[in-house]
Design a protein around this motif. Structure first.
Motif, short mmCIF file in Angstrom:
data_model
loop_
_atom_site.label_atom_id
_atom_site.label_comp_id
_atom_site.label_asym_id
_atom_site.label_seq_id
_atom_site.Cartn_x
_atom_site.Cartn_y
_atom_site.Cartn_z
N LEU A 121 -6.12 10.88 -2.63
CA LEU A 121 -5.69 9.50 -2.87
C LEU A 121 -4.87 8.94 -1.71
O LEU A 121 -5.02 7.77 -1.35
CB LEU A 121 -4.84 9.47 -4.14
CG LEU A 121 -5.28 8.44 -5.13
CD1 LEU A 121 -5.17 9.02 -6.52
CD2 LEU A 121 -4.44 7.22 -5.04
N SER A 122 -4.00 9.76 -1.14
CA SER A 122 -3.12 9.28 -0.06
C SER A 122 -3.81 9.29 1.30
O SER A 122 -3.29 8.71 2.25
CB SER A 122 -1.87 10.16 0.03
OG SER A 122 -2.20 11.46 0.50
N GLU A 123 -4.95 9.94 1.38
CA GLU A 123 -5.68 10.09 2.64
C GLU A 123 -4.81 10.73 3.72
O GLU A 123 -4.91 10.43 4.90
CB GLU A 123 -6.25 8.74 3.11
CG GLU A 123 -7.24 8.15 2.14
CD GLU A 123 -7.75 6.77 2.54
OE1 GLU A 123 -7.12 6.13 3.41
OE2 GLU A 123 -8.76 6.36 1.96
N GLY A 124 -3.88 11.59 3.29
CA GLY A 124 -3.03 12.30 4.24
C GLY A 124 -1.84 11.51 4.75
O GLY A 124 -1.12 11.98 5.61
N PRO A 126 1.77 10.53 4.66
CA PRO A 126 2.96 11.09 4.00
C PRO A 126 3.70 10.09 3.13
O PRO A 126 4.18 10.44 2.05
CB PRO A 126 3.83 11.55 5.17
CG PRO A 126 2.92 11.65 6.34
CD PRO A 126 1.81 10.67 6.11
N ARG A 127 3.83 8.85 3.59
CA ARG A 127 4.55 7.85 2.78
C ARG A 127 3.80 7.60 1.48
O ARG A 127 4.39 7.55 0.41
CB ARG A 127 4.69 6.54 3.54
CG ARG A 127 5.34 5.44 2.69
CD ARG A 127 5.38 4.12 3.43
NE ARG A 127 6.05 4.23 4.69
CZ ARG A 127 7.36 4.03 4.88
NH1 ARG A 127 8.11 3.68 3.88
NH2 ARG A 127 7.89 4.16 6.07
N ALA A 128 2.48 7.46 1.57
CA ALA A 128 1.68 7.23 0.37
C ALA A 128 1.77 8.43 -0.56
O ALA A 128 1.87 8.28 -1.79
CB ALA A 128 0.23 6.95 0.75
N LEU A 129 1.77 9.63 0.02
CA LEU A 129 1.88 10.84 -0.77
C LEU A 129 3.19 10.85 -1.56
O LEU A 129 3.21 11.13 -2.77
CB LEU A 129 1.80 12.06 0.15
CG LEU A 129 1.97 13.42 -0.49
CD1 LEU A 129 0.83 13.72 -1.44
CD2 LEU A 129 2.08 14.49 0.58
N MET A 130 4.28 10.53 -0.89
CA MET A 130 5.58 10.51 -1.56
C MET A 130 5.65 9.40 -2.60
O MET A 130 6.25 9.58 -3.67
CB MET A 130 6.71 10.38 -0.53
CG MET A 130 6.77 11.55 0.44
SD MET A 130 6.84 13.18 -0.33
CE MET A 130 8.48 13.14 -1.02
N ASP A 131 5.05 8.26 -2.30
CA ASP A 131 5.01 7.17 -3.29
C ASP A 131 4.24 7.59 -4.54
O ASP A 131 4.65 7.29 -5.66
CB ASP A 131 4.37 5.91 -2.68
CG ASP A 131 5.28 5.21 -1.68
OD1 ASP A 131 6.51 5.41 -1.72
OD2 ASP A 131 4.74 4.45 -0.85
N LEU A 132 3.14 8.30 -4.34
CA LEU A 132 2.35 8.77 -5.49
C LEU A 132 3.13 9.82 -6.29
O LEU A 132 3.11 9.80 -7.53
CB LEU A 132 1.02 9.35 -5.02
CG LEU A 132 0.01 8.31 -4.53
CD1 LEU A 132 -1.12 8.99 -3.77
CD2 LEU A 132 -0.53 7.48 -5.69
N GLY A 133 3.81 10.71 -5.60
CA GLY A 133 4.64 11.69 -6.29
C GLY A 133 5.73 11.01 -7.10
O GLY A 133 5.96 11.37 -8.27
#
Length: 174
Positions: A121-124, A126-133
């Protein structure tokens, strides 16, 4: 009152600049600014002035910038970019995504499952990954219980958004 504050801004900016450079002359100084695009124009201008003068002092500026939304001061951002050593960040590999999530949630069951889902979903990013978490924590899907994070076996399709922006919109609406 606002006009008087606006008129005093150049003197304040100069005083702050002089003070920071004086500190950097006495001891090494690092200023870290995350999300330059969110900084107001006077602050961006001060950072630009400091960036230009940093090599002459023991001053390091570590600044992150996301180009969307556009920064408050394009001119200041350009000056900072001209004075900077720019590092373009590449997307995280799947293993890096898992390592980042393990650093956040710990060595808990199903962290790899979570990493696989969020990496896609975040396509790698990091900001998107943390937002999803954060979205999953806010929605109560990932919970902290009895001193450890609990990650479910599966996600309801409605809980995990199709795009990162949807997770941000849920947080904004709340």
């Amino acid at each position: 009152e606002p006009d008087r504050a606006r008129a005093a801004r150049p003197q304040l900016q100069t005083a702050l600049q002089d003070w920071l450079l004086a500190v950097a002359d006495r001891q090494s100084l690092m200023l870290a600014v995350d999300d330059l695009q969110l900084v107001d124009e006077p602050s961006a201008a001060l950072l630009a002035l400091l960036a230009v003068q940093a090599p002459e002092h023991r001053l390091v500026l570590a600044i992150t910038l996301c180009t969307e939304p556009l920064p408050a001061s394009l001119k200041a951002t350009a000056l900072i970019g001209d004075a900077a050593a720019v590092l373009d960040l590449t997307p995280l590999a799947a293993a890096d995504t898992e390592a980042l999530l393990r650093s956040v949630f710990g060595e808990v069951p199903r962290v790899r499952f979570l990493a696989d889902r969020l990496h896609k979903l975040s396509e790698g990013n990091p900001r998107a990954l943390m937002d999803l978490g954060q979205h999953l924590v806010t929605q109560g899907v990932v919970r902290y219980e009895s001193g450890a994070w609990r990650i479910p076996d599966r996600f309801d399709a409605r809980v995990l958004p199709e795009r990162v922006q949807q997770a941000l919109q849920v947080r904004f609406d709340a």
